[in-house]
Design a protein around this motif. Structure first.
Motif, PDB file in Angstrom:
ATOM      1  N   TYR A   1       1.036  -1.293  -0.041  1.00 25.84           N
ATOM      2  CA  TYR A   1      -0.043  -0.094   0.039  1.00 25.84           C
ATOM      3  C   TYR A   1       1.054   1.055  -0.073  1.00 25.84           C
ATOM      4  O   TYR A   1       1.778   1.253   0.727  1.00 25.84           O
ATOM      5  CB  TYR A   1      -0.973  -0.067   1.234  1.00 25.84           C
ATOM      6  N   VAL A   2       0.495   2.229  -0.641  1.00 23.02           N
ATOM      7  CA  VAL A   2       1.138   3.412  -0.983  1.00 23.02           C
ATOM      8  C   VAL A   2       0.416   4.599  -0.386  1.00 23.02           C
ATOM      9  O   VAL A   2      -0.752   4.951  -1.132  1.00 23.02           O
ATOM     10  CB  VAL A   2       1.692   3.440  -2.372  1.00 23.02           C
ATOM     11  N   VAL A   3       1.046   5.584   0.079  1.00 26.31           N
ATOM     12  CA  VAL A   3      -0.020   6.935   0.515  1.00 26.31           C
ATOM     13  C   VAL A   3       0.901   7.997   0.143  1.00 26.31           C
ATOM     14  O   VAL A   3       2.094   7.962   0.533  1.00 26.31           O
ATOM     15  CB  VAL A   3      -0.164   6.952   2.007  1.00 26.31           C
ATOM     16  N   TYR A   4       0.378   9.001  -0.368  1.00 29.42           N
ATOM     17  CA  TYR A   4       1.204  10.209  -1.147  1.00 29.42           C
ATOM     18  C   TYR A   4       0.497  11.263  -0.348  1.00 29.42           C
ATOM     19  O   TYR A   4      -0.823  11.522  -0.201  1.00 29.42           O
ATOM     20  CB  TYR A   4       0.887  10.444  -2.532  1.00 29.42           C
ATOM     21  N   CYS A   5       1.264  12.344  -0.153  1.00 32.79           N
ATOM     22  CA  CYS A   5       0.850  13.664   0.242  1.00 32.79           C
ATOM     23  C   CYS A   5       1.797  14.679   0.228  1.00 32.79           C
ATOM     24  O   CYS A   5       3.118  14.374   0.034  1.00 32.79           O
ATOM     25  CB  CYS A   5       0.223  13.845   1.592  1.00 32.79           C
ATOM     26  N   THR A   6       1.262  16.037  -0.031  1.00 33.07           N
ATOM     27  CA  THR A   6       2.509  17.070  -0.135  1.00 33.07           C
ATOM     28  C   THR A   6       2.397  17.881   1.164  1.00 33.07           C
ATOM     29  O   THR A   6       1.454  18.115   1.406  1.00 33.07           O
ATOM     30  CB  THR A   6       2.094  18.190  -1.331  1.00 33.07           C
ATOM     31  N   ILE A   7       3.603  18.318   1.687  1.00 31.12           N
ATOM     32  CA  ILE A   7       3.739  18.913   3.034  1.00 31.12           C
ATOM     33  C   ILE A   7       4.631  20.075   2.753  1.00 31.12           C
ATOM     34  O   ILE A   7       5.191  20.176   2.042  1.00 31.12           O
ATOM     35  CB  ILE A   7       4.004  17.854   4.154  1.00 31.12           C
ATOM     36  N   PRO A   8       4.380  21.086   3.631  1.00 25.25           N
ATOM     37  CA  PRO A   8       5.358  22.168   3.403  1.00 25.25           C
ATOM     38  C   PRO A   8       6.833  21.893   3.732  1.00 25.25           C
ATOM     39  O   PRO A   8       7.267  20.940   4.446  1.00 25.25           O
ATOM     40  CB  PRO A   8       4.888  22.958   4.842  1.00 25.25           C
ATOM     41  N   ARG A   9       7.691  22.498   2.921  1.00 27.24           N
ATOM     42  CA  ARG A   9       9.048  22.460   2.992  1.00 27.24           C
ATOM     43  C   ARG A   9       9.675  23.284   4.353  1.00 27.24           C
ATOM     44  O   ARG A   9       8.983  24.210   4.491  1.00 27.24           O
ATOM     45  CB  ARG A   9       9.682  22.937   1.789  1.00 27.24           C
ATOM     46  N   LEU A  10      10.700  22.395   5.014  1.00 30.42           N
ATOM     47  CA  LEU A  10      11.265  23.114   6.084  1.00 30.42           C
ATOM     48  C   LEU A  10      12.686  23.434   5.770  1.00 30.42           C
ATOM     49  O   LEU A  10      13.335  22.923   4.808  1.00 30.42           O
ATOM     50  CB  LEU A  10      11.092  22.328   7.415  1.00 30.42           C
ATOM     51  N   PRO A  11      13.453  24.434   6.298  1.00 27.68           N
ATOM     52  CA  PRO A  11      14.694  24.919   6.063  1.00 27.68           C
ATOM     53  C   PRO A  11      15.655  23.849   5.944  1.00 27.68           C
ATOM     54  O   PRO A  11      16.676  23.557   5.171  1.00 27.68           O
ATOM     55  CB  PRO A  11      15.087  25.938   7.121  1.00 27.68           C
TER      56      PRO A  11
ATOM     57  N   ARG B   1       5.762  14.342  11.768  1.00 22.64           N
ATOM     58  CA  ARG B   1       5.715  15.479  10.984  1.00 22.64           C
ATOM     59  C   ARG B   1       4.722  15.354   9.779  1.00 22.64           C
ATOM     60  O   ARG B   1       3.861  16.060   9.462  1.00 22.64           O
ATOM     61  CB  ARG B   1       7.045  15.848  10.183  1.00 22.64           C
ATOM     62  N   ILE B   2       4.855  14.132   9.096  1.00 22.79           N
ATOM     63  CA  ILE B   2       3.787  14.023   8.033  1.00 22.79           C
ATOM     64  C   ILE B   2       2.514  13.618   8.414  1.00 22.79           C
ATOM     65  O   ILE B   2       1.593  14.313   7.988  1.00 22.79           O
ATOM     66  CB  ILE B   2       4.255  12.624   7.177  1.00 22.79           C
ATOM     67  N   LEU B   3       2.312  12.919   9.651  1.00 23.83           N
ATOM     68  CA  LEU B   3       0.797  12.845  10.012  1.00 23.83           C
ATOM     69  C   LEU B   3       0.098  13.966  10.434  1.00 23.83           C
ATOM     70  O   LEU B   3      -0.876  13.991  10.249  1.00 23.83           O
ATOM     71  CB  LEU B   3       1.099  11.757  11.437  1.00 23.83           C
ATOM     72  N   ASP B   4       0.941  14.948  11.059  1.00 26.25           N
ATOM     73  CA  ASP B   4       0.522  16.171  11.254  1.00 26.25           C
ATOM     74  C   ASP B   4       0.150  17.157  10.097  1.00 26.25           C
ATOM     75  O   ASP B   4      -0.780  17.726  10.378  1.00 26.25           O
ATOM     76  CB  ASP B   4       1.503  16.954  12.432  1.00 26.25           C
ATOM     77  N   ALA B   5       0.830  16.908   9.259  1.00 29.10           N
ATOM     78  CA  ALA B   5       0.505  17.714   7.948  1.00 29.10           C
ATOM     79  C   ALA B   5      -0.534  17.111   6.824  1.00 29.10           C
ATOM     80  O   ALA B   5      -0.931  17.853   6.135  1.00 29.10           O
ATOM     81  CB  ALA B   5       1.841  17.889   7.258  1.00 29.10           C
ATOM     82  N   MET B   6      -0.888  15.966   7.170  1.00 25.73           N
ATOM     83  CA  MET B   6      -1.389  15.366   6.014  1.00 25.73           C
ATOM     84  C   MET B   6      -2.822  15.785   5.652  1.00 25.73           C
ATOM     85  O   MET B   6      -3.529  15.818   4.706  1.00 25.73           O
ATOM     86  CB  MET B   6      -1.290  13.752   5.980  1.00 25.73           C
ATOM     87  N   ASP B   7      -3.416  16.184   6.926  1.00 25.54           N
ATOM     88  CA  ASP B   7      -4.872  16.578   6.860  1.00 25.54           C
ATOM     89  C   ASP B   7      -4.986  17.863   6.037  1.00 25.54           C
ATOM     90  O   ASP B   7      -6.014  18.017   5.404  1.00 25.54           O
ATOM     91  CB  ASP B   7      -5.269  17.063   8.144  1.00 25.54           C
ATOM     92  N   LYS B   8      -3.981  18.674   5.768  1.00 29.75           N
ATOM     93  CA  LYS B   8      -3.987  19.750   4.934  1.00 29.75           C
ATOM     94  C   LYS B   8      -3.425  19.687   3.556  1.00 29.75           C
ATOM     95  O   LYS B   8      -3.401  20.652   2.852  1.00 29.75           O
ATOM     96  CB  LYS B   8      -3.262  21.008   5.811  1.00 29.75           C
ATOM     97  N   SER B   9      -2.872  18.303   3.412  1.00 37.08           N
ATOM     98  CA  SER B   9      -2.642  18.078   2.140  1.00 37.08           C
ATOM     99  C   SER B   9      -3.452  18.263   1.163  1.00 37.08           C
ATOM    100  O   SER B   9      -4.737  17.556   1.122  1.00 37.08           O
ATOM    101  CB  SER B   9      -1.833  16.765   2.215  1.00 37.08           C
ATOM    102  N   PRO B  10      -3.174  18.927  -0.007  1.00 40.55           N
ATOM    103  CA  PRO B  10      -3.994  19.055  -1.192  1.00 40.55           C
ATOM    104  C   PRO B  10      -4.143  17.855  -2.027  1.00 40.55           C
ATOM    105  O   PRO B  10      -5.038  17.867  -2.977  1.00 40.55           O
ATOM    106  CB  PRO B  10      -3.753  20.260  -2.328  1.00 40.55           C
TER     107      PRO B  10
END
Length: 329
Positions: A181-191, A263-272
């Motif tokens: 199984y594969v899950v994709y999402c786009t998240i904010p980039r950090l420095p 980090r990804i789990l926190d950001a995935m809800d807002k992923s477009p």
């Protein structure tokens, strides 16, 4: 000749471009209201590069390169265990010279083909019903109510093609489940993010990767191979469920996975472009029925594991154009 292409992804617009070199009139349908911009890294390999170059879009593909500079395997603390820098001209590097986001490539192909005077795009429109399909013509009813006739209909509408389902007997289509199984999402980039394809191989078959893109964000991916029947059932149910159910399973599975999981789990809800899929291959015993033909993932989805889906789709489009030209429809 009148040609209908269902699907404005990779194979469809590529075929439209080449068929536009002939006197044919090409109509491309896309169920979305506009061009779909989502999608993560894909690459173009081998002689498919020659095909793309013939279309005059190679420089634009290079311009929108993902900026990936190589691959790194990481420990749970983020320190590299092994590094594989990108080497131009290498055929074995995980990173390609022609690494590009699926949405970017689809847009390039669309822009190249839509300007042809004999190519028509219809967004927000699908084939509602195939009314006739024989050796003379295909008659379809569109979702806008129109009934139209074509000399050729091409199913380029992806792995779960409706046209394929309607026009091919079930015994001609084999779905090969890869138990992944594969899950994709786009998240904010950090420095602190780098331009490497960073890969973390976690315990219990919980893998995480982060990849750069040219748009200032990061493309994240979870991959999971179930370790027992209970896990397998949970993931199978999640594929059929809604995004809420899928995210709940991810939080349960990856909460203690390490590295950038939190980090990804926190950001995935807002992923477009959150997308959850079972990795499954499509094999067909034949690719045509009457005057309808399948190409790309509709005909032979090789799965993301192969890294050859885009190349196969481009080749299929070019081959179909040559077949149409040789047979004259």
């Amino acid at each position: 000749m009148r040609v209908l292409i269902s699907g404005a992804g990779i194979a469809g617009p590529t075929l439209a471009w080449f068929l536009a070199e002939t006197p044919a009139h090409i109509t491309v349908l896309e169920k979305s209201s506009g061009l779909r911009s989502e999608g993560h890294n894909i690459d173009i390999d081998g002689s498919a590069i020659t095909i793309i170059n013939k279309m005059g879009i190679l420089d634009e593909i290079k311009r929108l390169n993902t900026t990936e500079i190589g691959t790194r395997i990481l420990a749970s603390d983020g320190k590299p265990i092994a590094t594989f820098p990108f080497s131009k001209g290498s055929s074995i590097d995980p990173t390609s010279e022609y690494e590009i986001l699926r949405g970017d490539l689809a847009n390039i192909l669309y822009e190249a083909s839509k300007s042809r005077p004999n190519v028509e795009y219809m967004f927000g429109t699908t084939v509602e019903e195939v009314l006739r399909n024989d050796q003379e013509l295909v008659k379809v009813r569109l979702s806008n109510g129109e009934e139209r006739e074509f000399d050729l209909v091409v199913a380029a509408d992806g792995q779960w093609s409706k046209l394929r389902e309607w026009c091919f007997p079930p015994e001609t289509v084999q779905v090969v489940d890869k138990d992944v199984y594969v899950v994709y999402c786009t998240i904010p980039r950090l420095p602190e993010d780098t331009n490497y394809w960073n890969c973390y191989i976690g315990l219990k078959s919980r893998n995480i990767t982060l990849r750069p893109d040219p748009h200032g964000t990061i493309r994240a991916m979870f991959t999971k191979m179930p370790c027992d029947d209970a896990e397998r059932m949970a993931w199978q149910e999640a594929v059929r469920g809604d995004k809420g159910m899928q995210r709940k399973l991810l939080r349960k599975t990856y909460a203690d996975a390490g590295w950038e999981a939190e980090r990804i789990l926190d950001a995935m809800d807002k992923s477009p472009d959150f997308y959850f899929q079972a990795v499954q291959q499509i094999k067909m015993s034949k690719w045509s029925s009457g005057r309808l033909v399948c190409i790309g993932d509709a005909a032979f989805a090789p799965t993301p594991i192969s890294g050859m889906g885009t190349t196969s789709a481009i080749h299929a489009a070019r081959s179909e154009e040559r077949r149409v030209g040789k047979e004259g429809g």
